[in-house]
Enzyme design. Structure first.
Site, PDB file in Angstrom:
ATOM      1  N   TYR A  49       3.992  -7.407  -8.185  1.00  0.00           N
ATOM      2  CA  TYR A  49       2.999  -6.690  -8.984  1.00  0.00           C
ATOM      3  C   TYR A  49       3.712  -5.615  -9.812  1.00  0.00           C
ATOM      4  CZ  TYR A  49      -0.580  -8.708  -5.880  1.00  0.00           C
ATOM      5  OH  TYR A  49      -1.386  -9.568  -5.159  1.00  0.00           O
ATOM      6  N   HIS A 138       4.121 -14.455   0.076  1.00  0.00           N
ATOM      7  CA  HIS A 138       3.121 -14.535  -0.995  1.00  0.00           C
ATOM      8  C   HIS A 138       2.624 -15.953  -1.270  1.00  0.00           C
ATOM      9  CE1 HIS A 138       1.900 -11.923  -4.693  1.00  0.00           C
ATOM     10  NE2 HIS A 138       0.894 -12.609  -4.240  1.00  0.00           N
TER      11      HIS A 138
HETATM   12  N1  LIG Z   1      -2.141 -13.073  -2.278  1.00  0.00           N
HETATM   13  C1  LIG Z   1      -2.378 -13.540  -3.474  1.00  0.00           C
HETATM   14  O1  LIG Z   1      -1.886 -14.619  -3.846  1.00  0.00           O
HETATM   15  C2  LIG Z   1      -3.256 -12.747  -4.401  1.00  0.00           C
HETATM   16  C3  LIG Z   1      -3.709 -13.339  -5.594  1.00  0.00           C
HETATM   17  C4  LIG Z   1      -4.551 -12.586  -6.424  1.00  0.00           C
HETATM   18  C5  LIG Z   1      -4.926 -11.292  -6.071  1.00  0.00           C
HETATM   19  N2  LIG Z   1      -4.452 -10.724  -4.913  1.00  0.00           N
HETATM   20  C6  LIG Z   1      -4.871  -9.353  -4.512  1.00  0.00           C
HETATM   21  O2  LIG Z   1      -6.295  -9.303  -4.501  1.00  0.00           O
HETATM   22  C7  LIG Z   1      -6.746  -8.188  -5.273  1.00  0.00           C
HETATM   23  C8  LIG Z   1      -8.110  -8.445  -5.857  1.00  0.00           C
HETATM   24  O3  LIG Z   1      -8.129  -9.614  -6.640  1.00  0.00           O
HETATM   25  P1  LIG Z   1      -8.474  -9.587  -8.211  1.00  0.00           P
HETATM   26  O4  LIG Z   1      -8.113  -8.264  -8.772  1.00  0.00           O
HETATM   27  O5  LIG Z   1      -7.882 -10.814  -8.769  1.00  0.00           O
HETATM   28  O6  LIG Z   1     -10.037  -9.831  -8.272  1.00  0.00           O
HETATM   29  P2  LIG Z   1     -11.352  -9.014  -7.829  1.00  0.00           P
HETATM   30  O7  LIG Z   1     -11.013  -7.853  -6.997  1.00  0.00           O
HETATM   31  O8  LIG Z   1     -12.275 -10.026  -7.311  1.00  0.00           O
HETATM   32  O9  LIG Z   1     -11.918  -8.550  -9.223  1.00  0.00           O
HETATM   33  C9  LIG Z   1     -11.347  -7.502  -9.941  1.00  0.00           C
HETATM   34  C10 LIG Z   1     -12.143  -7.344 -11.252  1.00  0.00           C
HETATM   35  O10 LIG Z   1     -13.514  -7.067 -10.955  1.00  0.00           O
HETATM   36  C11 LIG Z   1     -13.903  -5.823 -11.544  1.00  0.00           C
HETATM   37  N3  LIG Z   1     -14.762  -5.150 -10.551  1.00  0.00           N
HETATM   38  C12 LIG Z   1     -14.389  -4.535  -9.400  1.00  0.00           C
HETATM   39  N4  LIG Z   1     -15.464  -4.078  -8.738  1.00  0.00           N
HETATM   40  C13 LIG Z   1     -16.549  -4.413  -9.469  1.00  0.00           C
HETATM   41  C14 LIG Z   1     -17.945  -4.227  -9.311  1.00  0.00           C
HETATM   42  N5  LIG Z   1     -18.452  -3.584  -8.263  1.00  0.00           N
HETATM   43  N6  LIG Z   1     -18.771  -4.712 -10.258  1.00  0.00           N
HETATM   44  C15 LIG Z   1     -18.280  -5.370 -11.340  1.00  0.00           C
HETATM   45  N7  LIG Z   1     -16.967  -5.586 -11.552  1.00  0.00           N
HETATM   46  C16 LIG Z   1     -16.099  -5.111 -10.621  1.00  0.00           C
HETATM   47  C17 LIG Z   1     -12.623  -5.086 -11.825  1.00  0.00           C
HETATM   48  O11 LIG Z   1     -12.744  -4.305 -12.986  1.00  0.00           O
HETATM   49  P3  LIG Z   1     -12.454  -2.708 -13.019  1.00  0.00           P
HETATM   50  O12 LIG Z   1     -11.086  -2.466 -12.485  1.00  0.00           O
HETATM   51  O13 LIG Z   1     -12.575  -2.409 -14.480  1.00  0.00           O
HETATM   52  O14 LIG Z   1     -13.539  -2.075 -12.191  1.00  0.00           O
HETATM   53  C18 LIG Z   1     -11.626  -6.226 -12.089  1.00  0.00           C
HETATM   54  O15 LIG Z   1     -11.730  -6.659 -13.433  1.00  0.00           O
HETATM   55  C19 LIG Z   1      -5.626  -7.999  -6.312  1.00  0.00           C
HETATM   56  O16 LIG Z   1      -5.689  -6.715  -6.889  1.00  0.00           O
HETATM   57  C20 LIG Z   1      -4.407  -8.226  -5.436  1.00  0.00           C
HETATM   58  O17 LIG Z   1      -4.119  -7.061  -4.682  1.00  0.00           O
HETATM   59  C21 LIG Z   1      -3.646 -11.456  -4.072  1.00  0.00           C
END
Ligand SMILES: NC(=O)c1ccc[n+]([C@@H]2O[C@H](COP(=O)([O-])OP(=O)(O)OC[C@H]3O[C@@H](n4cnc5c(N)ncnc54)[C@H](OP(=O)(O)O)[C@@H]3O)[C@@H](O)[C@H]2O)c1
Length: 307
Positions: A49, A138
């Site tokens: 990241y 990962h």
């Molecule tokens: N292990 C893996 O392979 C892997 C893969 C992908 C992700 N990850 C981890 O998982 C975390 C989360 O996944 P993600 O960021 O892909 O997706 P997510 O958390 O499902 O969605 C994030 C998005 O949703 C918005 N959001 C957050 N809360 C909200 C709410 N209450 N209402 C409306 N929109 C909202 C955020 O915008 P704003 O920031 O503008 O609020 C952002 O654009 C990542 O940050 C990372 O740490 C791990």
């Protein structure tokens, strides 16, 4: 109010955490501060990241400006092949810098040992800590899957990490490890939602003491989905006076999972953790399950090596 689940080694893991990708700099610092102040204790990052140093600065600011202590936090990072390097996403793929047999950095004796040690040293230094609460592989990198795991076992035995696990693994990957491992993975972090319940993998995880963390838990709300799904979420939203995001996160908690939604906005961070004062009924859970269509969205979730 946050709550916790127990990992197979007896360690408590918060029931919800904050994802940090792709935050960095002052935005990350502010988000970590806001997240802590509304109750988050688990933070999820990864070496690819490219925000571990900024996250470390965010933690330092947290220790300085609040009563936060290291031992109340649950810090998660990951060992990656660094598939996406900054600046290359649009213009080129820097695939397989680490953990791929043909990579120049993987030549020579004890390459996996050296790379894993280098990576964990870097992560700990960046996060200004002498241990991680959870280290994840990962992705099941096919060329060195077992070797990476055995090295992670050593980190665990040495106390550098309090728990170890994997991401994006299927049942067959666990079975591959089972043959020779001395420690079975404690966590599997993968993509899941009512549209993609992965029930067989979940049943396998429960039967084998593997705790489930959910990444991209809110992705399903941004996809084009059936009217029936949207309408049912709206119905639950009206009934419980919660947003659709809160309903979906509550669905995860009631499956005994730890979702890690990411937000850079305090009001959303707050709303996403404000899910412990209501409970979806069994029939409502069942109806949510019925929307499953095995819909995976992220590439790391869709593609998975055979091993
Ligand atoms: N292990 C893996 O392979 C892997 C893969 C992908 C992700 N990850 C981890 O998982 C975390 C989360 O996944 P993600 O960021 O892909 O997706 P997510 O958390 O499902 O969605 C994030 C998005 O949703 C918005 N959001 C957050 N809360 C909200 C709410 N209450 N209402 C409306 N929109 C909202 C955020 O915008 P704003 O920031 O503008 O609020 C952002 O654009 C990542 O940050 C990372 O740490 C791990």
């Amino acid at each position: 109010m946050n709550r916790t689940f127990l990992l197979s080694n007896g360690i408590e893991i918060p029931a919800i955490g904050m994802g940090t990708y792709p935050l960095n700099g002052q935005i990350l610092l502010n988000a970590v501060h806001d997240a802590y102040s509304v109750g988050y204790r688990l933070f999820d990052t990864a070496d690819n990241y490219y925000n571990e140093e900024d996250f470390g600065e965010s933690l330092s600011a947290l220790y300085k400006n609040t009563s936060a202590q290291r031992d109340e936090l649950f810090l998660v990072s990951k060992l990656s092949d660094e598939l996406y390097r900054p600046g290359t996403l649009g213009g080129g793929f820097n695939k397989g810098v680490y953990f791929w047999k043909n990579s120049p950095v993987m030549q020579g004796e004890k390459a996996v040992h050296k790379v894993v040690r280098q990576k964990i040293a870097n992560t700990l230094r960046s996060l200004h800590t002498d241990y991680l609460d959870l280290l994840l592989m990962h992705w099941p990198y096919p060329d060195y899957f077992e070797e990476i795991w055995f090295e992670m076992e050593n980190l665990y035995k040495e106390g550098l990490v309090k728990a170890i696990g994997v991401c994006n693994c299927r049942e067959r990957h666990f079975e591959k490890l089972r043959k020779n491992c001395t420690i079975f993975p404690m966590v599997n972090q993968f993509e899941s939602s009512p549209l993609n319940t992965k029930q067989a993998l979940v049943d396998y995880s429960k039967a084998n003491g593997v705790h489930v963390m959910i990444y991209s838990p809110l992705m399903n709300l941004r996809l084009k989905t059936s009217d029936a799904y949207v309408e049912f979420l709206q119905e639950l939203s009206n009934k419980y006076h919660k947003t659709k995001a809160q309903i979906v996160l509550r669905f995860d908690i009631q499956r005994d999972f730890t979702p890690i939604p990411k937000s850079a906005h305090k009001e959303r961070l707050q709303a996403n953790i404000d899910i412990f004062d209501f409970e979806l009924e069994e029939e409502e859970m069942r109806q949510l399950y019925s929307f499953n269509e095995d819909r995976q969205t992220l590439p790391e979730s869709k593609s998975c090596p055979g091993l």
